[in-house]
Design a protein around this motif. Structure first.
Motif, PDB file in Angstrom:
ATOM      1  N   GLY A   1      -8.837  14.039  36.738  1.00 17.97           N
ATOM      2  CA  GLY A   1      -7.519  13.491  37.038  1.00 17.97           C
ATOM      3  C   GLY A   1      -6.457  14.575  37.098  1.00 17.97           C
ATOM      4  N   MET A   2      -6.590  15.611  36.247  1.00 16.59           N
ATOM      5  CA  MET A   2      -5.616  16.700  36.237  1.00 16.59           C
ATOM      6  C   MET A   2      -5.660  17.490  37.537  1.00 16.59           C
ATOM      7  SD  MET A   2      -3.120  17.911  34.566  1.00 16.59           S
ATOM      8  CE  MET A   2      -3.341  16.935  33.080  1.00 16.59           C
ATOM      9  N   ASP A   3      -6.830  17.589  38.181  1.00 17.06           N
ATOM     10  CA  ASP A   3      -6.926  18.272  39.472  1.00 17.06           C
ATOM     11  C   ASP A   3      -6.114  17.540  40.538  1.00 17.06           C
ATOM     12  OD1 ASP A   3      -8.612  20.111  38.338  1.00 17.06           O
ATOM     13  OD2 ASP A   3     -10.456  19.201  39.097  1.00 17.06           O
ATOM     14  N   VAL A   4      -6.156  16.220  40.490  1.00 15.10           N
ATOM     15  CA  VAL A   4      -5.384  15.417  41.445  1.00 15.10           C
ATOM     16  C   VAL A   4      -3.894  15.606  41.203  1.00 15.10           C
ATOM     17  CG1 VAL A   4      -4.910  13.078  42.268  1.00 15.10           C
ATOM     18  CG2 VAL A   4      -7.250  13.732  41.642  1.00 15.10           C
ATOM     19  N   ILE A   5      -3.504  15.605  39.930  1.00 18.89           N
ATOM     20  CA  ILE A   5      -2.095  15.804  39.581  1.00 18.89           C
ATOM     21  C   ILE A   5      -1.616  17.165  40.086  1.00 18.89           C
ATOM     22  CG2 ILE A   5      -0.511  16.162  37.641  1.00 18.89           C
ATOM     23  CD1 ILE A   5      -2.133  14.020  36.119  1.00 18.89           C
ATOM     24  N   LYS A   6      -2.419  18.194  39.877  1.00 19.66           N
ATOM     25  CA  LYS A   6      -2.074  19.537  40.345  1.00 19.66           C
ATOM     26  C   LYS A   6      -1.896  19.549  41.867  1.00 19.66           C
ATOM     27  CE  LYS A   6      -4.056  24.192  40.713  1.00 19.66           C
ATOM     28  NZ  LYS A   6      -5.192  25.075  40.336  1.00 19.66           N
ATOM     29  N   LYS A   7      -2.803  18.899  42.576  1.00 16.74           N
ATOM     30  CA  LYS A   7      -2.738  18.848  44.038  1.00 16.74           C
ATOM     31  C   LYS A   7      -1.466  18.152  44.507  1.00 16.74           C
ATOM     32  CE  LYS A   7      -5.794  17.734  47.921  1.00 16.74           C
ATOM     33  NZ  LYS A   7      -7.094  17.118  48.294  1.00 16.74           N
ATOM     34  N   MET A   8      -1.091  17.066  43.821  1.00 18.00           N
ATOM     35  CA  MET A   8       0.126  16.333  44.179  1.00 18.00           C
ATOM     36  C   MET A   8       1.363  17.198  43.986  1.00 18.00           C
ATOM     37  SD  MET A   8      -0.755  12.604  42.499  1.00 18.00           S
ATOM     38  CE  MET A   8       0.819  11.867  42.972  1.00 18.00           C
ATOM     39  N   LEU A   9       1.394  17.946  42.899  1.00 16.95           N
ATOM     40  CA  LEU A   9       2.567  18.764  42.601  1.00 16.95           C
ATOM     41  C   LEU A   9       2.728  19.899  43.599  1.00 16.95           C
ATOM     42  CD1 LEU A   9       2.294  18.979  38.691  1.00 16.95           C
ATOM     43  CD2 LEU A   9       3.905  17.611  40.013  1.00 16.95           C
ATOM     44  N   THR A  10       1.624  20.571  43.931  1.00 14.52           N
ATOM     45  CA  THR A  10       1.718  21.750  44.802  1.00 14.52           C
ATOM     46  C   THR A  10       1.933  21.389  46.272  1.00 14.52           C
ATOM     47  OG1 THR A  10      -0.712  21.795  44.908  1.00 14.52           O
ATOM     48  CG2 THR A  10       0.339  23.217  43.285  1.00 14.52           C
ATOM     49  N   SER A  11       1.866  20.104  46.607  1.00 15.75           N
ATOM     50  CA  SER A  11       2.077  19.690  47.997  1.00 15.75           C
ATOM     51  C   SER A  11       3.550  19.462  48.328  1.00 15.75           C
ATOM     52  CB  SER A  11       1.297  18.404  48.276  1.00 15.75           C
ATOM     53  OG  SER A  11       1.841  17.316  47.541  1.00 15.75           O
ATOM     54  N   VAL A  12       4.431  19.584  47.346  1.00 14.82           N
ATOM     55  CA  VAL A  12       5.846  19.245  47.536  1.00 14.82           C
ATOM     56  C   VAL A  12       6.574  20.276  48.386  1.00 14.82           C
ATOM     57  CG1 VAL A  12       8.061  18.962  46.338  1.00 14.82           C
ATOM     58  CG2 VAL A  12       5.990  17.890  45.426  1.00 14.82           C
ATOM     59  N   SER A  13       6.285  21.570  48.169  1.00 12.14           N
ATOM     60  CA  SER A  13       7.031  22.620  48.867  1.00 12.14           C
ATOM     61  C   SER A  13       6.179  23.874  48.969  1.00 12.14           C
ATOM     62  CB  SER A  13       8.329  22.927  48.109  1.00 12.14           C
ATOM     63  OG  SER A  13       8.996  24.042  48.659  1.00 12.14           O
ATOM     64  N   HIS A  14       6.554  24.773  49.899  1.00 16.35           N
ATOM     65  CA  HIS A  14       5.888  26.065  50.023  1.00 16.35           C
ATOM     66  C   HIS A  14       6.762  27.183  49.445  1.00 16.35           C
ATOM     67  CE1 HIS A  14       2.933  24.024  52.339  1.00 16.35           C
ATOM     68  NE2 HIS A  14       3.699  23.846  53.404  1.00 16.35           N
TER      69      HIS A  14
ATOM     70  N   PRO B   1       1.624  30.610  50.532  1.00  9.07           N
ATOM     71  CA  PRO B   1       0.646  30.244  51.565  1.00  9.07           C
ATOM     72  C   PRO B   1       0.560  28.727  51.729  1.00  9.07           C
ATOM     73  CG  PRO B   1      -0.262  31.896  50.071  1.00  9.07           C
ATOM     74  CD  PRO B   1       1.033  31.448  49.478  1.00  9.07           C
ATOM     75  N   SER B   2       0.411  28.262  52.942  1.00  6.74           N
ATOM     76  CA  SER B   2       0.347  26.836  53.224  1.00  6.74           C
ATOM     77  C   SER B   2      -1.064  26.297  53.029  1.00  6.74           C
ATOM     78  CB  SER B   2       0.791  26.564  54.672  1.00  6.74           C
ATOM     79  OG  SER B   2       0.619  25.202  54.995  1.00  6.74           O
ATOM     80  N   HIS B   3      -1.142  25.066  52.479  1.00  8.80           N
ATOM     81  CA  HIS B   3      -2.434  24.394  52.308  1.00  8.80           C
ATOM     82  C   HIS B   3      -2.382  23.011  52.968  1.00  8.80           C
ATOM     83  CE1 HIS B   3      -3.902  27.478  49.540  1.00  8.80           C
ATOM     84  NE2 HIS B   3      -2.730  27.422  48.945  1.00  8.80           N
ATOM     85  N   ASP B   4      -1.744  22.950  54.118  1.00 11.51           N
ATOM     86  CA  ASP B   4      -1.569  21.659  54.791  1.00 11.51           C
ATOM     87  C   ASP B   4      -2.894  21.073  55.292  1.00 11.51           C
ATOM     88  OD1 ASP B   4       1.138  21.674  54.381  1.00 11.51           O
ATOM     89  OD2 ASP B   4       1.593  22.668  56.285  1.00 11.51           O
ATOM     90  N   ASP B   5      -3.945  21.944  55.377  1.00  7.13           N
ATOM     91  CA  ASP B   5      -5.219  21.454  55.873  1.00  7.13           C
ATOM     92  C   ASP B   5      -5.994  20.662  54.826  1.00  7.13           C
ATOM     93  OD1 ASP B   5      -5.353  23.834  54.426  1.00  7.13           O
ATOM     94  OD2 ASP B   5      -7.312  24.345  55.272  1.00  7.13           O
ATOM     95  N   GLU B   6      -5.550  20.693  53.576  1.00  9.88           N
ATOM     96  CA  GLU B   6      -6.224  19.949  52.524  1.00  9.88           C
ATOM     97  C   GLU B   6      -6.000  18.449  52.710  1.00  9.88           C
ATOM     98  OE1 GLU B   6      -5.184  21.240  48.643  1.00  9.88           O
ATOM     99  OE2 GLU B   6      -5.965  23.264  48.897  1.00  9.88           O
ATOM    100  N   GLU B   7      -6.993  17.692  52.293  1.00  8.34           N
ATOM    101  CA  GLU B   7      -6.903  16.236  52.401  1.00  8.34           C
ATOM    102  C   GLU B   7      -5.852  15.717  51.428  1.00  8.34           C
ATOM    103  OE1 GLU B   7      -9.808  12.320  51.841  1.00  8.34           O
ATOM    104  OE2 GLU B   7     -10.671  14.334  52.034  1.00  8.34           O
TER     105      GLU B   7
ATOM    106  N   ALA C   1      -2.354   7.082  47.510  1.00 13.35           N
ATOM    107  CA  ALA C   1      -1.540   6.439  46.476  1.00 13.35           C
ATOM    108  C   ALA C   1      -2.415   5.920  45.338  1.00 13.35           C
ATOM    109  CB  ALA C   1      -0.723   5.299  47.087  1.00 13.35           C
ATOM    110  N   ALA C   2      -3.553   5.341  45.698  1.00 15.76           N
ATOM    111  CA  ALA C   2      -4.457   4.812  44.674  1.00 15.76           C
ATOM    112  C   ALA C   2      -5.031   5.933  43.820  1.00 15.76           C
ATOM    113  CB  ALA C   2      -5.593   4.021  45.335  1.00 15.76           C
ATOM    114  N   GLY C   3      -5.398   7.051  44.481  1.00 16.78           N
ATOM    115  CA  GLY C   3      -5.933   8.192  43.729  1.00 16.78           C
ATOM    116  C   GLY C   3      -4.902   8.798  42.799  1.00 16.78           C
TER     117      GLY C   3
END
Length: 511
Positions: free
Chosen positions: A83-96, A265-271, A275-277
């Motif tokens: 679950g912490m990996d998902v949280i990290k992914k959500m946070l780092t997607s906000v800005s570059h 660096p941009s990670h826009d290619d990540e899935e 919302a459910a995840g």
């Protein structure tokens, strides 16, 4: 005589700062010294020394260690379920922009982790995340040391302030409110300082970030103050951190920052995270918030009957002894454990897995458990023997009515020695109120000065060897302890001076 009264504390200073002795061993010896001095010079009987020790063990185990174990277990379980990996992914997607990410992860998420778990997680996890996404490791550790200075008093579901209330006899809600007010200047300034550090110490790093820094500061301070005043310390920093993260994300979307100098660096290619995840990843922490809110004074229909499930026991029967109350259900530790098991189950962990994580958590915390029991038992022995009272009288004799100027400094020394705001409040909480009483402070001013211990503990957290060691370990860079300590001291010194002035002049306002 006062040197002998100070001997357990002086021993801790020498053992931890000079001899570099493990905390649990140093604190056990401090407990032994307090018992020997209490019985040998303060006419404490063997029975009363044992009773004081038992009361310290009771306070340490229920509720303090219960909360700590439950909070760390929740975090460890979120690592286990990914679950912490998902949280990290959500946070780092906000800005570059690295300045935005430093505020979001170091200030917002770091504050959330401090409020939920404490004990180094708010430095280790954000600093590791920031270094992991490409930010200079020293910079990552530095900004997290600054960020952790504000929420420390409310760590692990407010346990330092709850403990301070138990030790001093003051209402934890009052202490939480006063601590928030005392810390307000640093809370407002902290995002700005972090942004400057993120820009290599240059003021030009604030270009385009002024609105976000103000939003991050007020988004933290206002919810924290409201919750502290109306509910108490348990959820104050959690609410502030959520407010800060919301403000930062909102500013990043409404007023995007696109300075190439600070681009990551941009990670826009990540899935993207669904919302459910995202909901499932945050669920244990959401449930903690809901359970603590539902059983707070704001919901008397639940709060009142649950708080009747308790047992009062007179452990210390000497002068000053009062029955110690065990609240069995409406205590944060139980509610956190319940939230963790429900959240972990939804995330797919079986009961056997969760019990295994819980067992590993307890084993990994074994030295912390011994340390906290020893520290709190030492404080109880010193308090009942009269050693704390003598130290307070000496401090007042040396400073007179100017004592409030050094109240926060004393609190910072406690955290510097032990690495824990809770331990600092246990060691010096009674000293603060005894000193306030000696200078004739009103009851409100006594609580204000007691709160200064928690405020000072926040400053001490920045320069604590334990915090420095955690920061170094989290970024994977060796040999930079001295560099980080030198950096932190530059902020610690003015912080303690400003806090001293706030406490001194503020006592007349609240009193």
């Amino acid at each position: 005589m006062v040197l002998l009264a100070l001997s357990p504390i002086l021993w801790l200073v020498v053992a931890l700062s000079i001899l570099h002795m493990p905390g649990h061993k140093a604190c056990l010896l401090a407990l032994l010294i307090s018992i020997v001095v209490g019985m040998g010079l303060y006419d404490m009987t063997a029975l009363h020394a044992f009773q004081a020790f038992l009361e310290g063990v009771a306070l340490a185990c229920w509720p303090i260690l219960l909360v700590i174990i439950a909070a760390i277990f929740t975090y460890n379980l979120s690592l286990h379920t990914k679950g912490m990996d998902v949280i990290k992914k959500m946070l780092t997607s906000v800005s570059h922009d690295r300045r935005v990410l430093i505020l979001l992860i170091g200030w917002g998420f770091g504050g959330f982790l401090e409020g939920m778990a404490g004990f180094g997680t708010a430095i280790a996890i954000p600093a590791g995340m920031l270094a992991g996404i490409g930010i200079n490791p020293i910079m990552a550790a530095s900004v997290c040391l600054i960020a952790n200075s504000v929420p420390t008093a409310y760590g692990s579901i407010g346990i330092p302030l709850v403990t301070l209330g138990s030790v001093t006899g003051n209402d934890p809600t009052t202490l939480a409110t006063y601590t928030c007010l005392q810390l307000a200047p640093l809370t407002i300034l902290c995002p700005t300082l972090m942004t400057i550090v993120a820009g290599g110490g240059k003021l030009k790093a604030l270009k385009g970030m002024t609105v976000m820094c103000i939003a991050a500061a007020l988004g933290f301070l206002i919810p924290e103050l409201v919750v502290a005043h109306f509910m108490g310390p348990e959820l104050a920093v959690v609410a502030g951190a959520i407010g800060a993260m919301g403000a930062i994300v909102g500013c990043a979307k409404l007023f995007p920052v696109n300075d190439p100098e600070y681009a990551m660096p941009s990670h826009d290619d990540e899935e993207p995270v669904t919302a459910a995840g995202g909901f499932k990843a945050w669920l244990p922490f959401i449930l903690i918030f809901v359970f603590l809110l539902a059983t707070s004074k704001l919901v008397p229909a639940l709060h009142d009957p649950l708080n009747l499930i308790k047992t009062s026991v007179l452990i210390y029967d000497g002068e000053g002894g009062t029955p110690y109350t065990f609240t069995w259900v409406a205590t944060p530790g139980i509610l956190i454990l319940l939230a963790a098991f429900i959240g972990g189950s939804v995330q797919g962990a079986g009961i056997g897995e969760m019990l295994s994580v819980f067992k590993k958590t307890v084993i990994n915390l074994r030295f912390t458990i011994v340390t906290i029991i020893a520290v709190i038992a030492t404080a109880k022995v010193m308090g009942y023997a009269g050693m704390t009272h003598e130290i307070a009288e000496t401090a007042v004799a040396a400073t007179g009515t100017a004592y409030p100027c050094i109240a926060a400094f004393i609190g910072s020394i406690g955290t510097f020695i032990t690495g824990s705001a809770t331990s600092s409040c246990v060691l010096f909480g009674k000293l603060q109120t005894d000193s306030a009483l000696a200078i004739g402070a009103t009851p409100a001013a006594q609580a204000w000065i007691a709160a200064a211990n928690a405020t000072g503990a926040c400053a001490g957290k920045m320069v604590s060897p334990q915090s420095i060691a955690i920061a170094v370990a989290s970024i994977g860079v060796t040999g930079v302890d001295g560099q980080l300590l030198k950096f932190a001291v530059r902020y610690y010194v003015p912080f303690v001076i400003v806090m001293g002035l706030i406490v001194y002049f503020g006592q007349s306002v609240v009193g």
